[in-house]
Design a protein around this motif. Structure first.
Motif, PDB file in Angstrom:
ATOM      1  N   GLY A   1      21.501  29.928  38.116  1.00 29.64           N
ATOM      2  CA  GLY A   1      21.378  31.372  37.220  1.00 29.64           C
ATOM      3  C   GLY A   1      21.029  33.054  38.006  1.00 29.64           C
ATOM      4  N   TRP A   2      21.543  32.021  39.546  1.00 31.15           N
ATOM      5  CA  TRP A   2      21.517  33.870  40.308  1.00 31.15           C
ATOM      6  C   TRP A   2      22.818  33.963  40.242  1.00 31.15           C
ATOM      7  CZ3 TRP A   2      22.131  33.386  46.276  1.00 31.15           C
ATOM      8  CH2 TRP A   2      22.557  34.813  46.506  1.00 31.15           C
ATOM      9  N   PHE A   3      24.226  33.036  40.369  1.00 32.48           N
ATOM     10  CA  PHE A   3      25.546  33.274  40.207  1.00 32.48           C
ATOM     11  C   PHE A   3      25.962  34.244  39.194  1.00 32.48           C
ATOM     12  CE2 PHE A   3      26.095  29.265  42.332  1.00 32.48           C
ATOM     13  CZ  PHE A   3      25.258  29.997  43.460  1.00 32.48           C
ATOM     14  N   ASP A   4      25.194  34.054  38.067  1.00 34.98           N
ATOM     15  CA  ASP A   4      25.570  34.912  37.098  1.00 34.98           C
ATOM     16  C   ASP A   4      24.890  36.169  36.746  1.00 34.98           C
ATOM     17  OD1 ASP A   4      26.612  32.611  36.212  1.00 34.98           O
ATOM     18  OD2 ASP A   4      25.010  31.634  34.460  1.00 34.98           O
ATOM     19  N   VAL A   5      23.552  36.575  37.039  1.00 37.42           N
ATOM     20  CA  VAL A   5      23.041  37.916  37.232  1.00 37.42           C
ATOM     21  C   VAL A   5      24.068  38.646  38.243  1.00 37.42           C
ATOM     22  CG1 VAL A   5      21.183  38.946  37.843  1.00 37.42           C
ATOM     23  CG2 VAL A   5      21.020  37.179  36.795  1.00 37.42           C
ATOM     24  N   LEU A   6      24.290  38.424  39.202  1.00 36.21           N
ATOM     25  CA  LEU A   6      25.798  39.340  40.150  1.00 36.21           C
ATOM     26  C   LEU A   6      26.458  39.266  39.656  1.00 36.21           C
ATOM     27  CD1 LEU A   6      24.844  36.682  43.915  1.00 36.21           C
ATOM     28  CD2 LEU A   6      23.092  39.094  43.102  1.00 36.21           C
ATOM     29  N   ARG A   7      27.426  38.401  39.708  1.00 36.99           N
ATOM     30  CA  ARG A   7      28.744  38.495  38.284  1.00 36.99           C
ATOM     31  C   ARG A   7      28.780  39.370  37.758  1.00 36.99           C
ATOM     32  NH1 ARG A   7      32.181  35.460  34.723  1.00 36.99           N
ATOM     33  NH2 ARG A   7      35.076  36.280  35.473  1.00 36.99           N
ATOM     34  N   GLU A   8      27.778  39.370  37.013  1.00 40.04           N
ATOM     35  CA  GLU A   8      27.893  40.369  35.513  1.00 40.04           C
ATOM     36  C   GLU A   8      27.376  42.139  36.074  1.00 40.04           C
ATOM     37  OE1 GLU A   8      24.853  38.988  33.108  1.00 40.04           O
ATOM     38  OE2 GLU A   8      26.194  37.290  32.415  1.00 40.04           O
ATOM     39  N   SER A   9      26.558  42.485  37.741  1.00 40.13           N
ATOM     40  CA  SER A   9      26.219  43.181  38.177  1.00 40.13           C
ATOM     41  C   SER A   9      26.691  44.895  38.533  1.00 40.13           C
ATOM     42  CB  SER A   9      25.251  42.073  39.501  1.00 40.13           C
ATOM     43  OG  SER A   9      25.530  42.528  40.171  1.00 40.13           O
ATOM     44  N   ASP A  10      26.673  45.618  38.048  1.00 41.09           N
ATOM     45  CA  ASP A  10      26.868  47.155  38.394  1.00 41.09           C
ATOM     46  C   ASP A  10      27.707  47.290  39.184  1.00 41.09           C
ATOM     47  OD1 ASP A  10      26.811  47.641  35.820  1.00 41.09           O
ATOM     48  OD2 ASP A  10      24.994  48.824  35.777  1.00 41.09           O
ATOM     49  N   ALA A  11      26.542  46.478  40.359  1.00 42.30           N
ATOM     50  CA  ALA A  11      26.902  46.857  42.404  1.00 42.30           C
ATOM     51  C   ALA A  11      27.313  46.138  42.156  1.00 42.30           C
ATOM     52  CB  ALA A  11      25.452  46.462  42.666  1.00 42.30           C
ATOM     53  N   LEU A  12      27.813  44.591  42.367  1.00 43.18           N
ATOM     54  CA  LEU A  12      29.049  44.008  42.691  1.00 43.18           C
ATOM     55  C   LEU A  12      30.748  44.774  41.851  1.00 43.18           C
ATOM     56  CD1 LEU A  12      26.835  42.325  43.932  1.00 43.18           C
ATOM     57  CD2 LEU A  12      28.783  40.522  43.706  1.00 43.18           C
ATOM     58  N   LYS A  13      29.917  44.570  40.279  1.00 43.55           N
ATOM     59  CA  LYS A  13      31.830  45.506  39.461  1.00 43.55           C
ATOM     60  C   LYS A  13      32.113  46.124  40.632  1.00 43.55           C
ATOM     61  CE  LYS A  13      30.684  43.098  35.270  1.00 43.55           C
ATOM     62  NZ  LYS A  13      30.261  43.521  33.705  1.00 43.55           N
ATOM     63  N   ALA A  14      31.045  47.952  40.970  1.00 45.05           N
ATOM     64  CA  ALA A  14      32.000  49.184  41.687  1.00 45.05           C
ATOM     65  C   ALA A  14      32.673  48.564  42.923  1.00 45.05           C
ATOM     66  CB  ALA A  14      30.490  49.396  41.615  1.00 45.05           C
ATOM     67  N   ALA A  15      32.184  47.664  43.615  1.00 50.59           N
ATOM     68  CA  ALA A  15      32.619  46.948  44.454  1.00 50.59           C
ATOM     69  C   ALA A  15      33.686  46.345  44.419  1.00 50.59           C
ATOM     70  CB  ALA A  15      32.237  45.969  45.830  1.00 50.59           C
ATOM     71  N   GLN A  16      34.476  46.219  43.036  1.00 51.30           N
ATOM     72  CA  GLN A  16      35.604  45.442  42.797  1.00 51.30           C
ATOM     73  C   GLN A  16      35.396  43.389  42.595  1.00 51.30           C
ATOM     74  OE1 GLN A  16      38.419  47.459  43.927  1.00 51.30           O
ATOM     75  NE2 GLN A  16      39.061  48.347  41.987  1.00 51.30           N
ATOM     76  N   LEU A  17      34.135  43.248  42.728  1.00 49.47           N
ATOM     77  CA  LEU A  17      33.911  41.727  43.864  1.00 49.47           C
ATOM     78  C   LEU A  17      33.062  40.917  42.651  1.00 49.47           C
ATOM     79  CD1 LEU A  17      31.138  43.114  46.349  1.00 49.47           C
ATOM     80  CD2 LEU A  17      34.099  42.158  46.977  1.00 49.47           C
ATOM     81  N   ASP A  18      34.052  39.513  42.313  1.00 54.36           N
ATOM     82  CA  ASP A  18      33.843  38.751  41.768  1.00 54.36           C
ATOM     83  C   ASP A  18      32.782  37.725  42.198  1.00 54.36           C
ATOM     84  OD1 ASP A  18      34.354  37.499  39.273  1.00 54.36           O
ATOM     85  OD2 ASP A  18      36.130  36.877  39.370  1.00 54.36           O
ATOM     86  N   VAL A  19      32.091  36.804  41.924  1.00 55.68           N
ATOM     87  CA  VAL A  19      30.707  35.478  42.017  1.00 55.68           C
ATOM     88  C   VAL A  19      32.173  35.072  40.944  1.00 55.68           C
ATOM     89  CG1 VAL A  19      29.064  34.789  41.806  1.00 55.68           C
ATOM     90  CG2 VAL A  19      28.848  36.685  42.615  1.00 55.68           C
ATOM     91  N   VAL A  20      32.841  33.570  42.082  1.00 58.39           N
ATOM     92  CA  VAL A  20      33.252  32.151  41.411  1.00 58.39           C
ATOM     93  C   VAL A  20      32.395  30.998  41.751  1.00 58.39           C
ATOM     94  CG1 VAL A  20      35.553  31.120  41.079  1.00 58.39           C
ATOM     95  CG2 VAL A  20      35.423  33.160  41.374  1.00 58.39           C
ATOM     96  N   ARG A  21      32.239  30.535  40.761  1.00 57.70           N
ATOM     97  CA  ARG A  21      31.107  29.706  40.712  1.00 57.70           C
ATOM     98  C   ARG A  21      32.017  28.131  41.442  1.00 57.70           C
ATOM     99  NH1 ARG A  21      28.841  28.528  34.601  1.00 57.70           N
ATOM    100  NH2 ARG A  21      26.808  30.096  34.672  1.00 57.70           N
ATOM    101  N   LEU A  22      31.668  27.780  42.970  1.00 56.34           N
ATOM    102  CA  LEU A  22      32.012  25.796  43.172  1.00 56.34           C
ATOM    103  C   LEU A  22      31.781  24.918  42.495  1.00 56.34           C
ATOM    104  CD1 LEU A  22      33.116  27.857  47.067  1.00 56.34           C
ATOM    105  CD2 LEU A  22      34.466  27.801  44.291  1.00 56.34           C
ATOM    106  N   ASN A  23      30.637  25.037  42.720  1.00 55.71           N
ATOM    107  CA  ASN A  23      29.997  23.826  41.866  1.00 55.71           C
ATOM    108  C   ASN A  23      28.191  24.516  41.575  1.00 55.71           C
ATOM    109  OD1 ASN A  23      27.748  23.756  44.248  1.00 55.71           O
ATOM    110  ND2 ASN A  23      29.350  21.968  44.885  1.00 55.71           N
ATOM    111  N   MET A  24      27.525  24.093  40.756  1.00 60.81           N
ATOM    112  CA  MET A  24      26.264  24.547  40.320  1.00 60.81           C
ATOM    113  C   MET A  24      25.491  24.601  41.466  1.00 60.81           C
ATOM    114  SD  MET A  24      27.329  24.309  37.266  1.00 60.81           S
ATOM    115  CE  MET A  24      24.967  24.533  36.076  1.00 60.81           C
ATOM    116  N   ASP A  25      25.638  24.776  42.693  1.00 57.37           N
ATOM    117  CA  ASP A  25      24.762  25.517  43.230  1.00 57.37           C
ATOM    118  C   ASP A  25      25.820  26.530  44.584  1.00 57.37           C
ATOM    119  OD1 ASP A  25      22.395  23.727  43.554  1.00 57.37           O
ATOM    120  OD2 ASP A  25      23.810  21.671  43.411  1.00 57.37           O
TER     121      ASP A  25
END
Length: 554
Positions: free
Chosen positions: A289-313
């Motif tokens: 859930g934290w990964f999804d919140v970060l990936r959708e956040s304006d803060a990471l999008k502004a830094a052109q950063l993506d969060v890519v799940r490697l497994n569920m943890d």
């Protein structure tokens, strides 16, 4: 087959291994404080010598109550390397819980932070232990904690009954390095290494005792083969280290694989983006859930950063289609956003040092087994039995899961073996599961937790997993509430910072993902102060049910 590292499977053996392999690489960073693997060895050795001078040795029990900081890790390693039993304690414990655990687990010494977040632990200890305020700095003698003799304080706070942790860091003029090496040589894989307390959602916490061999072997196998991280990875983590996911699946995994942990209590997108830029964070460990919140956040999008799940943890941080971590580039390749249902939902418990069922970092679930738990890790055996007759069930049938193997606990504190394990050495988990012919496990529910809705069974965990990460939801608790002679499915949620609950939108999205009878009729947003939880953050379902009744009556 029991997994065996290429070093002696004890904490002293692990310390020698990581100091030699990873040396001056940073092991942990928190709030600008940093410690290398070499420094963990050197500082924990100094504390160990000081503890020996103060009477600690094999079998002594040393509690550690502190945030996930360099001092916490140093204290844990210091205790274990001399054969003492390290006991990480919840930073959320209130005075009655703290009093119960200190007395029941028979701790001899306590290493405690003076304060953390809103908690004043020195005042809380005086509340928990009558008579403590009147003690001097000599050995303590307290009826409320009969074995407790010394309290060492991390930080600038002090009392007449405390000693500064810095004096332990100074080492000992009496116990030299040669004596420490002799004592470490007597520590064996069979010796107890730690006592970890469960959440205690329905009763007092259980003290789960694990040995050096299981702790080191399991964290080595999982940290090297089931988690994707390794040297050069700088993993941002908000997990507490007093429970098994933080203590074993975060701290001890990284001690084996050489990743650096960047620990923080602020998992907001803005702070994570800062840690990526300022501390070189390139990966995450935590909840999906934290990964999804970060990936959708304006803060990471502004830094052109993506969060890519490697497994569920775990997740990697990417920019411009490439992982920031050179290690992940080499081990994983290009970032790919696999569907969440293809990742095994690692399944385990405190009694098995965390995950006993999982999948390797490079393994996806078969498409026809979405969101299953994976398969037993090497060295673990699973069995499904009828919950009443205890008769083994054939593949595909739902029954209670039994587990045995190399990572199983030595014992529960104060309980005899026959009270805990069956005659074949299996531990009954209380989990209702199915096991297919290929060994894949699917969790269905906890025994007694199924909720009957319109004649159909609903597993709360299935709904909670579907809600976590959805439209800003960080955590969810699902309960059945009696209303007008029927049972209504209701949920309480914690929202990510800056996000507000859109109840209608969440319900609409859940109807796309779940059968209609599994979708909560009402969803209420709470905050951490109002959501009833245990010292480890596990939701207290009985109290939540009562709270939801009151809220829905308004």
């Amino acid at each position: 087959m029991i997994p065996e590292p290429h070093f002696t499977p004890t904490v002293p053996g692990l310390i020698g291994h990581f100091a030699a392999q990873h040396g001056e690489a940073e092991a942990l960073v928190r709030d600008g404080l940093r410690v290398t693997f070499t420094e963990l060895d050197r500082r924990s050795a100094a504390v160990a010598r000081a503890l020996i001078e103060r009477g600690a040795g094999k079998g002594a029990r040393i509690a550690i109550l502190a945030p996930p900081s360099p001092e916490f890790v140093i204290a844990v390693l210091a205790a274990a390397r001399i054969g003492a039993v390290a006991g990480p304690l919840s930073t959320l414990y209130q005075a009655p819980e703290l009093a119960w655990v200190l007395a029941n687990a028979e701790f001899d010494q306590l290493i405690v932070a003076d304060a953390f977040l809103r908690h004043d632990y020195l005042s809380r200890l005086e509340e928990a232990l009558p008579g403590l305020a009147g003690q001097g700095d000599g050995p303590l003698h307290l009826a409320a904690a009969p074995r407790l003799r010394h309290i060492h304080v991390i930080g600038s706070g002090s009392r007449c009954w405390s000693r500064p942790f810095d004096t332990l860091l100074a080492g000992s003029d009496v116990v030299d390095e040669a004596m420490l090496r002799s004592i470490e040589a007597l520590v064996t894989p069979a010796d107890p290494a730690c006592i970890i307390h469960t959440s205690g959602s329905t009763a007092n916490p259980k003290g789960v005792i694990h040995g050096h061999g299981p702790l080191v072997r399991h964290s080595w196998q999982m940290g090297m083969g089931f988690t994707p991280f390794g040297p050069g990875d700088r993993v941002i983590v908000t997990r507490a280290m007093f429970w098994v996911a933080g203590f074993v699946a975060t701290l001890f995994y990284s001690l084996n694989n050489g990743a650096c942990l960047i620990t923080t209590s602020d998992g907001s997108p803005a702070n994570v983006a800062r840690l990526i830029e300022e501390e070189g964070g390139n990966a995450l460990a935590g909840d999906v859930g934290w990964f999804d919140v970060l990936r959708e956040s304006d803060a990471l999008k502004a830094a052109q950063l993506d969060v890519v799940r490697l497994n569920m943890d775990t997740a990697g941080i990417a920019r411009d289609g490439r992982f920031l971590s050179a290690h992940l580039v080499k081990r994983i390749g290009d970032p790919i956003h696999h569907p969440a249902a293809r990742f095994a939902r690692t399944f385990g418990m405190t009694e098995t040092l965390g995950g006993h069922t999982s999948a390797r970092f490079d393994e996806l679930l078969p498409e026809d087994r979405p969101s299953w738990q994976g398969r037993a890790v090497p060295g673990v055996e699973l069995k499904i039995v009828d919950p009443v007759t205890r008769r083994p069930l054939p593949a595909g049938e739902v029954g209670e899961l039994l587990v045995r193997g190399y990572c199983l606990m030595q014992s529960l504190n104060g309980r005899e073996r026959h009270e805990v394990f069956d005659a074949e050495g299996y531990y009954p988990t209380g989990d209702l599961c199915r096991l297919d012919v290929e060994g894949y496990l699917k969790f269905e529910a906890r025994r007694g937790e199924m909720i009957k809705i319109h004649g159909a069974n609903v597993a709360p965990l299935e709904v909670e997993l579907a809600m976590t990460g959805l439209l800003g939801i960080e955590k969810a608790g699902v309960v059945g509430v009696a209303r007008n002679g029927d049972t209504l499915l209701a949920a309480a949620v914690l929202m990510a910072p800056g996000r507000a609950l859109d109840e209608a939108a969440v319900i609409a999205e859940l109807k796309r993902r779940l059968s209609s009878f599994k979708v909560p009729t009402r969803i209420v947003a709470l905050d951490e102060s109002t959501l009833p939880a245990t010292g480890s953050g596990k939701i207290k379902k009985a109290e939540l049910t009562q709270l939801m009744v009151r809220l829905l009556d308004k």
